[in-house]
Design an enzyme around this catalytic site. Structure first.
Site, PDB file in Angstrom:
ATOM      1  N   GLU A  42      25.561   6.351  20.382  1.00  0.00           N
ATOM      2  CA  GLU A  42      25.560   7.622  19.668  1.00  0.00           C
ATOM      3  C   GLU A  42      25.961   8.711  20.666  1.00  0.00           C
ATOM      4  O   GLU A  42      25.144   9.476  21.151  1.00  0.00           O
ATOM      5  CB  GLU A  42      24.177   7.938  19.075  1.00  0.00           C
ATOM      6  CG  GLU A  42      24.224   9.124  18.105  1.00  0.00           C
ATOM      7  CD  GLU A  42      23.009  10.023  18.187  1.00  0.00           C
ATOM      8  OE1 GLU A  42      22.164   9.838  19.078  1.00  0.00           O
ATOM      9  OE2 GLU A  42      22.915  10.949  17.358  1.00  0.00           O
ATOM     10  N   ASP A  61       0.872  -1.176   0.000  1.00  0.00           N
ATOM     11  CA  ASP A  61       0.000   0.000   0.000  1.00  0.00           C
ATOM     12  C   ASP A  61       0.909   1.227   0.000  1.00  0.00           C
ATOM     13  O   ASP A  61       1.610   1.483   0.988  1.00  0.00           O
ATOM     14  CB  ASP A  61      -0.879  -0.033   1.256  1.00  0.00           C
ATOM     15  CG  ASP A  61      -1.641   1.278   1.439  1.00  0.00           C
ATOM     16  OD1 ASP A  61      -1.586   2.135   0.517  1.00  0.00           O
ATOM     17  OD2 ASP A  61      -2.272   1.445   2.495  1.00  0.00           O
ATOM     18  N   ASP A  64      20.619   4.988  20.026  1.00  0.00           N
ATOM     19  CA  ASP A  64      20.290   6.395  19.814  1.00  0.00           C
ATOM     20  C   ASP A  64      20.393   7.181  21.136  1.00  0.00           C
ATOM     21  O   ASP A  64      19.962   6.706  22.183  1.00  0.00           O
ATOM     22  CB  ASP A  64      18.853   6.467  19.276  1.00  0.00           C
ATOM     23  CG  ASP A  64      18.501   7.836  18.725  1.00  0.00           C
ATOM     24  OD1 ASP A  64      19.248   8.320  17.868  1.00  0.00           O
ATOM     25  OD2 ASP A  64      17.482   8.412  19.160  1.00  0.00           O
ATOM     26  N   ASP A  78      22.428  12.718  10.156  1.00  0.00           N
ATOM     27  CA  ASP A  78      22.254  13.897  11.024  1.00  0.00           C
ATOM     28  C   ASP A  78      23.138  15.069  10.622  1.00  0.00           C
ATOM     29  O   ASP A  78      23.071  16.129  11.244  1.00  0.00           O
ATOM     30  CB  ASP A  78      22.597  13.541  12.480  1.00  0.00           C
ATOM     31  CG  ASP A  78      21.482  12.775  13.169  1.00  0.00           C
ATOM     32  OD1 ASP A  78      20.341  12.803  12.678  1.00  0.00           O
ATOM     33  OD2 ASP A  78      21.773  12.134  14.199  1.00  0.00           O
TER      34      ASP A  78
HETATM   35  C1  ARE Z   1      13.614  17.214  13.353  1.00  0.00           C
HETATM   36  C2  ARE Z   1      13.954  18.113  12.197  1.00  0.00           C
HETATM   37  C3  ARE Z   1      15.121  19.024  12.533  1.00  0.00           C
HETATM   38  C4  ARE Z   1      14.776  19.841  13.749  1.00  0.00           C
HETATM   39  C5  ARE Z   1      14.361  18.897  14.892  1.00  0.00           C
HETATM   40  C6  ARE Z   1      13.915  19.629  16.136  1.00  0.00           C
HETATM   41  O1  ARE Z   1      14.291  17.292  11.086  1.00  0.00           O
HETATM   42  O2  ARE Z   1      15.434  19.867  11.451  1.00  0.00           O
HETATM   43  O3  ARE Z   1      15.892  20.596  14.158  1.00  0.00           O
HETATM   44  O4  ARE Z   1      13.307  18.029  14.439  1.00  0.00           O
HETATM   45  O5  ARE Z   1      12.664  20.166  15.963  1.00  0.00           O
HETATM   46  C7  ARE Z   1      15.157  12.393  14.744  1.00  0.00           C
HETATM   47  C8  ARE Z   1      15.071  12.737  13.280  1.00  0.00           C
HETATM   48  C9  ARE Z   1      15.306  14.217  13.063  1.00  0.00           C
HETATM   49  C10 ARE Z   1      14.338  15.022  13.904  1.00  0.00           C
HETATM   50  C11 ARE Z   1      14.504  14.623  15.374  1.00  0.00           C
HETATM   51  C12 ARE Z   1      13.489  15.321  16.271  1.00  0.00           C
HETATM   52  O6  ARE Z   1      16.025  11.974  12.571  1.00  0.00           O
HETATM   53  O7  ARE Z   1      15.102  14.510  11.685  1.00  0.00           O
HETATM   54  O8  ARE Z   1      14.673  16.379  13.734  1.00  0.00           O
HETATM   55  O9  ARE Z   1      14.274  13.208  15.488  1.00  0.00           O
HETATM   56  O10 ARE Z   1      12.210  15.017  15.870  1.00  0.00           O
HETATM   57  C13 ARE Z   1      21.756  15.732  19.209  1.00  0.00           C
HETATM   58  C14 ARE Z   1      21.459  14.458  19.983  1.00  0.00           C
HETATM   59  C15 ARE Z   1      21.587  13.261  19.089  1.00  0.00           C
HETATM   60  C16 ARE Z   1      20.678  13.392  17.852  1.00  0.00           C
HETATM   61  C17 ARE Z   1      21.095  14.682  17.142  1.00  0.00           C
HETATM   62  C18 ARE Z   1      20.217  14.916  15.944  1.00  0.00           C
HETATM   63  O11 ARE Z   1      22.340  14.342  21.089  1.00  0.00           O
HETATM   64  O12 ARE Z   1      21.187  12.120  19.814  1.00  0.00           O
HETATM   65  O13 ARE Z   1      20.979  15.791  18.036  1.00  0.00           O
HETATM   66  N1  ARE Z   1      20.743  12.219  16.989  1.00  0.00           N
HETATM   67  C19 ARE Z   1      19.791  11.094  17.083  1.00  0.00           C
HETATM   68  C20 ARE Z   1      19.454  10.524  15.703  1.00  0.00           C
HETATM   69  C21 ARE Z   1      18.556  11.507  14.995  1.00  0.00           C
HETATM   70  C22 ARE Z   1      17.208  11.501  15.687  1.00  0.00           C
HETATM   71  C23 ARE Z   1      17.342  11.555  17.150  1.00  0.00           C
HETATM   72  C24 ARE Z   1      18.535  11.410  17.794  1.00  0.00           C
HETATM   73  C25 ARE Z   1      16.110  11.552  17.943  1.00  0.00           C
HETATM   74  O14 ARE Z   1      20.606  10.172  15.029  1.00  0.00           O
HETATM   75  O15 ARE Z   1      18.380  11.217  13.638  1.00  0.00           O
HETATM   76  O16 ARE Z   1      16.452  12.647  15.207  1.00  0.00           O
HETATM   77  O17 ARE Z   1      15.720  10.182  18.033  1.00  0.00           O
HETATM   78  C26 ARE Z   1      26.060  18.679  19.403  1.00  0.00           C
HETATM   79  C27 ARE Z   1      25.429  18.056  20.624  1.00  0.00           C
HETATM   80  C28 ARE Z   1      24.778  16.743  20.279  1.00  0.00           C
HETATM   81  C29 ARE Z   1      23.793  16.967  19.169  1.00  0.00           C
HETATM   82  C30 ARE Z   1      24.552  17.479  17.954  1.00  0.00           C
HETATM   83  C31 ARE Z   1      23.640  17.718  16.764  1.00  0.00           C
HETATM   84  O18 ARE Z   1      27.288  18.103  19.144  1.00  0.00           O
HETATM   85  O19 ARE Z   1      26.327  17.876  21.636  1.00  0.00           O
HETATM   86  O20 ARE Z   1      24.135  16.235  21.425  1.00  0.00           O
HETATM   87  O21 ARE Z   1      23.122  15.751  18.853  1.00  0.00           O
HETATM   88  O22 ARE Z   1      25.225  18.679  18.290  1.00  0.00           O
HETATM   89  O23 ARE Z   1      22.681  18.664  17.077  1.00  0.00           O
END
Ligand code: ARE
Length: 563
Positions: A354, A151, A325, A420
């Site tokens: 991560e 689907d 994560d 990311d």
């Molecule tokens: C979405 C939008 C973004 C928006 C965000 C907030 O796409 O543009 O800024 O929302 O509104 C997942 C999705 C993302 C989504 C997010 C929230 O893949 O697309 O973003 O959910 O809904 C930090 C965390 C680290 C995280 C990164 C992204 O510590 O764990 O931010 N990474 C994991 C995954 C992501 C995932 C999530 C976590 C949530 O790999 O894909 O996002 O499950 C510094 C800091 C870090 C920080 C890093 C980047 O170094 O020390 O802690 O990582 O910068 O910001």
């Protein structure tokens, strides 16, 4: 001598067992000081106490410090030791007393450093296959669509369109199965898939059911086929575990939204008030987003639930490990339990956190095996953007290795970009030559390396969501030269010197040089981001190269050779 720079911490990443009868000991000192460093040691329970002295080698150098190391073979598991540090003018002893000109050996019971005992559980052994693994990271929604009978009413972007935060292009597990030949051909040994369980979003980091594959991606049957076929190709599979938070639509959280304190799950979250309310967001979340309520991972019931998930996919589907994560925001005691349970389900399963920052507290051998090495990524970005010199890049690469025990270093996941971050090639201004040299660096540096899908055809992309473009399969024919080069570079990962060798990193003018050595063999990498220069390799065997011709390293070039 700069006395203030001298540091040793017993029973830490500066003194740890590498087997039942061998320990690694490190001492840090000022880089500017020319020192002779000796380990002076005795066995705590030997009578009379005989003190032996062994010279420590200078193995690493970063911007500020030199690090001296010794791998000491022990005759007894109970060691007492101090350091004798000399320059041409003075000599000091370093013990738990600090630095002293004279050390009172009679009183060592109170003041020497100790390795009290080495137990079987005390050493952190690397997962063998991880030490030279080549990962391939896939964002399943964008890799390839293989199922045309599902689907597909949820698909709202054409494959060739650019992604938006809420677009769906239709990638799935069947698509990955179809392209396993391509992945194998690249030289990949492990797949890492971002989340594949039921979730309303395209990235699936907000989970509704951890025990089911999202129907957009396929079925458990498809997943079984994927694992089996990958394994038959010698490719392992690591999945993404999102345990810091779940989706606000997950039945567990919905129960709390409906029943409040009456819910048996109320204490699984951090809720301020009687009921969780998504309008008010009166609960802790990931990054303040309402749809990702944070789990209380120190709660024993939550831990049991998450561990069950971790074991389920290993025991039922034979997956080979987990990428965790937001692992840095999860309770340490969950990871301690998780590790024991996962390793008992599959001894060589790998656990990758991560953690974007220094994660030494997680990497002592009782929690994670490895982390996503964003410190390496950042160094590559700075260096290949021209923000730092070869010397500074070498300093940083050395420094990263001195944060952790050797086992963690050998399992680090080194990569240039992920789902990311902006794509590396885009970040550095589109240079393919530089990207190839950077991939070479990720392969020769210590640890595993990971290639983000599409890199092999030069796929571009800015930050999330642009870094999650669909794979342009139609370009594969015209990109054969890039693909061939990447294969050549990834093949280097198979070498024994990469898997088990020591490492030396330094710069020579504009050149950044890495050497990996084992059993009389040395594998080296030179990268030149400066002007063209002569680089006579004689008749040594060249394993991979970019822009290297007639014994000349061109601009943005690299060469990997062995002797
Ligand atoms: C979405 C939008 C973004 C928006 C965000 C907030 O796409 O543009 O800024 O929302 O509104 C997942 C999705 C993302 C989504 C997010 C929230 O893949 O697309 O973003 O959910 O809904 C930090 C965390 C680290 C995280 C990164 C992204 O510590 O764990 O931010 N990474 C994991 C995954 C992501 C995932 C999530 C976590 C949530 O790999 O894909 O996002 O499950 C510094 C800091 C870090 C920080 C890093 C980047 O170094 O020390 O802690 O990582 O910068 O910001």
């Amino acid at each position: 001598m700069n006395k203030a720079a001298i540091l040793h911490l017993s029973e830490s990443f500066m003194a740890y067992a590498i087997s039942l009868d061998q320990i690694n000991i490190r001492l840090r000192a000022d880089r500017k000081d020319k020192l002779d460093v000796r380990l002076v040691y005795t066995y705590k329970c030997d009578y009379p106490h005989v003190w032996k002295e062994e010279k420590m080698e200078k193995t690493f150098e970063d911007e500020s410090f030199s690090y001296y190391e010794i791998n000491l073979k022990l005759l007894d598991k109970r060691l007492a030791y101090v350091f004798k540090v000399s320059d041409e003018n003075e000599t000091y002893y370093l013990s738990e007393n600090g630095l002293e000109e004279v050390y009172d050996f009679e009183n060592f019971y109170f003041t020497s450093f100790h390795m009290p005992y080495i137990h079987e559980a005390d050493f952190f052994e690397p997962v063998e296959w991880m030490k030279n693994a080549v990962f391939y990271q896939i964002f399943p929604e964008r890799f390839r669509r293989g199922d045309f009978s599902k689907d597909d009413s949820y698909i709202n972007q054409a494959w060739e369109d650019l992604p938006t935060p809420s677009s769906f292009a239709g990638g799935d597990l069947k698509g990955i199965i179809e392209k396993l030949d391509h992945i194998k051909d690249l030289g990949v040994t492990c797949l890492y898939l971002t989340p594949i369980f039921i979730s309303p979003t395209n990235h699936k980091y907000d989970n509704i059911d951890y025990f089911e594959i999202d129907p957009q991606f396929g079925s458990k049957e498809d997943f079984k086929k994927l694992v089996e076929k990958a394994h038959s190709f010698g490719i392992r599979i690591v999945l993404d575990a999102v345990f810091n938070h779940m989706c606000h639509e997950n039945p567990v959280f919905k129960d709390v939204r409906e029943k409040g304190k009456e819910s048996i799950y109320y204490d699984w979250f951090y809720i301020d008030g009687d009921k969780a309310d998504i309008e008010k967001i009166n609960y802790e979340t990931f990054a303040h987003v309402y749809n990702m309520p944070k789990l209380k991972t120190s709660n024993k019931e939550v831990q049991d639930y998450l561990i069950k998930i971790g074991k389920y996919w290993i025991e039922e589907f034979d997956v080979d490990g987990w990428r965790l994560d937001v692992s840095d925001e999860v309770s340490h005691d969950l990871w301690k339990r998780f590790r024991k349970e996962i390793k008992s389900a599959k001894a060589d399963a790998v656990i990758i956190g991560e953690n974007w920052h220094n994660a030494e507290a997680f990497l002592r051998g009782d929690e994670l095996d490895s982390i996503m090495n964003y410190a390496f990524t950042n160094t590559c970005l700075d260096y290949f953007k021209g923000k730092i010199s070869a010397q500074k890049a070498s300093d940083k690469l050395n420094m990263i290795l001195m944060r952790n025990r050797d086992a963690a270093n050998r399992m680090m996941l080194n990569f240039l970009d992920t789902h990311d971050t902006p794509r590396f090639i885009t970040e550095i201004g589109g240079s393919l030559d530089k990207t190839l040299a950077a991939i070479a660096l990720s392969v020769v540096y210590m640890g595993a390396n990971s290639l983000y899908y599409g890199t092999e055809v030069g796929l571009e992309g800015k930050g999330d969501p642009d870094c999650r473009r669909t794979f342009p399969w139609e370009k594969i024919e015209e990109k054969q030269d890039v693909l061939g080069k990447i294969k050549e570079i990834l093949a280097v990962k198979k070498h024994e010197a990469i898997k088990n060798g020591g490492i030396k990193i330094y710069s020579e003018g504009d050149l950044l040089i890495l050497e990996r050595f084992v059993n009389e063999k040395t594998l080296s990498l030179a990268i030149n981001l400066g002007k063209e220069k002569n680089f006579d390799l004689g008749c040594k065997e060249i394993l991979a190269a970019g822009n290297f011709k007639n014994q000349k390293l061109g601009e943005n070039s690299f060469v990997i050779w062995e002797k």
